[in-house]
Write an enzyme that holds these catalytic residues in place. Structure first.
Site, PDB file in Angstrom:
ATOM      1  N   HIS A  64      -4.323   5.344   4.458  1.00 23.98           N
ATOM      2  CA  HIS A  64      -3.171   5.800   4.212  1.00 23.98           C
ATOM      3  C   HIS A  64      -2.900   7.251   3.233  1.00 23.98           C
ATOM      4  CE1 HIS A  64      -1.363   2.161   5.846  1.00 23.98           C
ATOM      5  NE2 HIS A  64      -2.051   1.424   4.831  1.00 23.98           N
ATOM      6  N   GLN A  67      -1.196   8.109  -0.036  1.00 25.81           N
ATOM      7  CA  GLN A  67      -1.542   7.195  -1.109  1.00 25.81           C
ATOM      8  C   GLN A  67      -2.350   7.615  -2.142  1.00 25.81           C
ATOM      9  OE1 GLN A  67      -1.607   2.887   0.156  1.00 25.81           O
ATOM     10  NE2 GLN A  67       0.329   3.186   1.497  1.00 25.81           N
ATOM     11  N   ARG A  87       3.821  -1.965  -4.632  1.00 27.63           N
ATOM     12  CA  ARG A  87       4.487  -1.194  -3.356  1.00 27.63           C
ATOM     13  C   ARG A  87       5.719  -0.396  -3.758  1.00 27.63           C
ATOM     14  NH1 ARG A  87       5.326  -5.675   1.289  1.00 27.63           N
ATOM     15  NH2 ARG A  87       7.155  -6.184  -0.107  1.00 27.63           N
ATOM     16  N   TYR A 126       2.588   5.941   8.760  1.00 19.21           N
ATOM     17  CA  TYR A 126       4.027   5.515   8.768  1.00 19.21           C
ATOM     18  C   TYR A 126       5.126   6.266   8.167  1.00 19.21           C
ATOM     19  CZ  TYR A 126       2.712   3.529   4.184  1.00 19.21           C
ATOM     20  OH  TYR A 126       2.408   3.111   2.794  1.00 19.21           O
ATOM     21  N   HIS A 210       3.202  -2.305  12.549  1.00 16.22           N
ATOM     22  CA  HIS A 210       2.901  -2.300  10.970  1.00 16.22           C
ATOM     23  C   HIS A 210       2.200  -3.728  10.621  1.00 16.22           C
ATOM     24  CE1 HIS A 210       3.430  -2.557   6.881  1.00 16.22           C
ATOM     25  NE2 HIS A 210       3.141  -1.551   6.733  1.00 16.22           N
ATOM     26  N   ARG A 213       5.652  -8.725   9.670  1.00 11.12           N
ATOM     27  CA  ARG A 213       6.866  -8.510   8.654  1.00 11.12           C
ATOM     28  C   ARG A 213       7.668  -7.643   9.176  1.00 11.12           C
ATOM     29  NH1 ARG A 213       7.895  -4.809   5.248  1.00 11.12           N
ATOM     30  NH2 ARG A 213       5.803  -4.032   4.829  1.00 11.12           N
ATOM     31  N   HIS A 272      -7.214  -6.194   7.265  1.00 10.61           N
ATOM     32  CA  HIS A 272      -7.403  -6.788   6.228  1.00 10.61           C
ATOM     33  C   HIS A 272      -7.897  -8.227   6.724  1.00 10.61           C
ATOM     34  CE1 HIS A 272      -5.672  -3.953   3.501  1.00 10.61           C
ATOM     35  NE2 HIS A 272      -4.351  -4.002   4.432  1.00 10.61           N
ATOM     36  N   ASP A 321      -8.081   2.715   3.070  1.00  7.92           N
ATOM     37  CA  ASP A 321      -6.736   2.165   2.730  1.00  7.92           C
ATOM     38  C   ASP A 321      -5.895   3.026   1.754  1.00  7.92           C
ATOM     39  OD1 ASP A 321      -4.659   0.577   2.673  1.00  7.92           O
ATOM     40  OD2 ASP A 321      -5.158  -1.099   2.160  1.00  7.92           O
TER      41      ASP A 321
END
Lengths: 450, 450
Positions: A64, A67, A87, A126, A210, A213, A272, A321
């Site tokens: 990502h 990040q 988060r 995303y 994604h 969830r 993961h 990540d």
């Protein structure tokens, strides 16, 4: 976006050693034509990379990029700090970046990857819309910005276009998640179709529902029924609470939900899987699906340690990540070393019984496995594959008196990478990237503004 | 051994930032006189280390320098591989090195430490005699060789002279252990007394009763009764089997055996303690004793993860031990990150609630705590302390847009260290050590001969 042309020139590299399937070999030259390895043959001239080993470029299968802006700002205790409080801070950054900012911070992440020897990135993307959730005039604006950033640095990119719909079972997206969401699964597929038309052989796309969830089960079935011939990556079982939530909604574990929808095949990659459920190994092996571990981020977030022994026979690739750290050699050795810590014994993975066996297996995770997970013909030095290559200087003191490959894997760090090529074109030379000053300046300005 | 003189010259360093107890400060200059920090004051001239932060040099509190020769040669499976099979290979190396070889390989380890920003090493030295067990003409031959290697590189060294007597309870030393053993505890104390006379302010000594396995309880009492005013370090509870053996012999846990002998005070350092027993935390806290963790080696050997939560309030320092990796920043962050993996939450250590709190606490482990464990007035930039310093280049891309100290700790690697001083004298300049080529050549020759 800068245009990209397949280089027509011919290039010959004559390093001291070349990495093959069984280890380092000397006396080989690599002939590159049209961006691919055209020949591997006996050297026809003097070594031009003395003391260097030529390896396939590393593949960072889960990124990502934006990040990277969190680095150094989230390593302190704020009351009760956990995955969810981290988060929230990530969401705040995601909300604060405009398109220029997304491009600038992504370029910084990709620059650091290039300097660490990464030649292909799988960008799990995303951030799609305006902070208020409205689409940009070009609905793929941010995807194109991220791709442009990778191409400007010179990386090959597989943009894994994320589908995201909700905060959780029965919960609409929060305000901070509005940038991520599509109203229907078809919108996500439409975006994918548009991005597939980008005419650059160093750019490809995949689909990223994604997580169980954030994506309802009917969406997963829609994606499976679309029968896309692209990589499909999803976050699976990163934290124990996700399993609980998934079981409450679906009466099944996360990977089983993806399987039931028809998405788990040899293009599927479970990112993961720090907490694999009963039967997950068999699910993955039967399908030829893969796992992408991100050990540095999983440590940073307190996710846990990937139980490699429970995934024997499943191909594992690697990602940086959240970019708390960008070091593919750290990620590679962590697969084995964390397992040693957990199990209390040495050599937990069971590679061929040879001095370089374990190192080669871990290097595969950092190269060929990632390339396959992203559907890219790279991650190995072989005739026909893209000439995505790195040169490592084995004259560094860390290698003195030591066997090179195990030392590289268990002791290596980004600055041992001295040169990087993507499709045969130089990206990093003598440890430097020509655009580094401009990229650093733009990223710093963008982050100051958030 | 090269002679050493306290430098009489005055030197002023004007870095962009200087690390103080609460973080980085700009505008400070460090005045060095007679090898120590004489003043910290407002800069009186232009910055001469632009973009660099000046930190205290790292302290490597637990090293077996010759084990650097194992690197890259022991990372493969040979049947059932564990701590004990690794140890057999270590013994083979220990047997194969002559005095020149010990000095050459030690210099390689120390060179790599200097390049990684380590300014003081605690050398847990157990190679004493000829391979057949006979003393050298100078019984301290090998200790002097190791000290000479450190001083040639420019490191400060605390030689922790090991006492070793047996393979285990009721078991005489094996042939491979003959180089390590003293016939009586007095012989070990005699060696210590001789080595204390070395006239070099950068050399000090300590005593290292190897472990409860290798040293009988009466020896421990003899050492305690000698009332030496030196650091005392011992391997404690690295592997679960050690606890079982110790309980079988003594009816007590290892640290309790040291305590019962009278050795656990504020000069005592329990190396590893990966498996602390009930009451160990209270034992250490009551005595003001310390723990030395060696995370990279403990992972490599499959020892386990230090349970930092069970040692709250105990000062922890760090060592690179077997030198599978020499990276003090990795060791520092591992204290926190491994605990996150085990506990499944972020920010396990509880530093002051400030953005740099956790980073400062982990840097303390890599600097001040190690210095105290070795009885050396270093590990901090303060008036009166030795001017053992490192300069880190914060212009590296890893720092772009990031908060520097947490980034250094969680993302740093050895090559960010650009300059190193010990007692104010330059050891590493622009990332280079002037004697590196000669040291590498000698070490490689010595290792080829084993």
């Amino acid at each position: 976006m800068d245009s990209y042309h397949i280089p027509k020139s011919r290039r010959i590299l004559r390093p001291q050693w070349v990495l093959g399937p069984e280890g380092l070999r000397s006396g080989i030259e690599v002939v590159i034509e049209a961006g691919r390895v055209a020949q591997l043959r006996a050297q026809t001239g003097p070594v031009d990379l003395p003391g260097h080993a030529l390896l396939p470029g590393f593949v960072n299968a889960h990124s990502h990029a934006f990040q990277r802006g969190l680095r150094g700002h989230v390593q302190w205790r704020q009351g009760s700090d956990d995955f969810r409080t981290w988060r929230e801070r990530m969401y705040a950054l995601a909300t604060g970046l405009d398109p220029d900012g997304v491009e600038a911070v992504s370029a910084l992440a990709f620059l650091e990857m290039a300097l660490a020897g990464i030649t292909t990135v799988g960008e799990f993307h995303y951030l799609h819309h305006n902070p208020d959730g409205a689409p940009y005039a070009d609905p793929d604006e941010l995807a194109r910005r991220v791709i442009a950033a990778a191409r400007r640095v010179g990386l090959r990119i597989c943009l894994l276009r994320v589908a995201y719909h909700r905060a959780g079972a029965g919960r609409p997206p929060t305000p901070a998640q509005r940038r991520f969401v599509d109203p229907t699964p078809e919108r996500a597929l439409d975006a994918l179709t548009r991005l597939q038309k980008l005419d650059d052989p160093a750019v490809s796309v995949g689909l990223a529902p994604h997580s169980v969830r954030a994506v309802p089960a009917p969406w997963l079935r829609t994606f499976a029924e679309a029968r896309l011939d692209v990589p499909v990556h999803a976050h699976v079982a990163e934290q124990p609470f996700e399993l609980e939530e998934c079981r409450a909604e679906h009466g099944a574990d996360p990977l089983a939900v993806f399987e039931r929808a028809g998405l788990v095949d040899d293009r599927f990659c479970a990112v993961h899987l720090t907490w694999p459920a009963e039967g997950d190994r068999e699910r993955l092996r039967a399908a030829g699906a893969r796992v992408c571990a991100c050990p540095s981020t999983e440590l940073d977030l307190g996710d846990g340690f990937l139980p490699v022994d429970k995934l024997e026979g499943v191909e594992v690739c690697l990602g940086s990540d959240s970019h708390a750290l960008i070091d593919p050699l750290f990620e590679a050795r962590a697969l084995e070393l964390h397992a040693r810590g957990v199990q209390g014994r040495r050599n937990v993975l069971s590679p061929p019984d040879a001095p370089d066996g374990l190192a080669l297996r871990l290097l595969d995770a950092a190269t060929a496995h990632g390339a396959r997970a992203l559907g890219v013909d790279a991650g190995r030095i072989a005739v026909g594959a893209w000439a995505d290559l790195v040169a490592v200087d084995l004259r560094d003191p860390v290698f003195a008196g030591a066997r090179p490959l195990p030392t590289l894997v268990f002791c290596g760090h980004p600055r041992l990478v001295r040169a990087v090529w993507v499709a045969g074109e130089p990206v990093v030379t003598e440890g430097q990237h020509p655009q580094a000053p401009a990229i650093l300046e733009a990223a710093e300005a963008a982050l100051r503004a958030t």
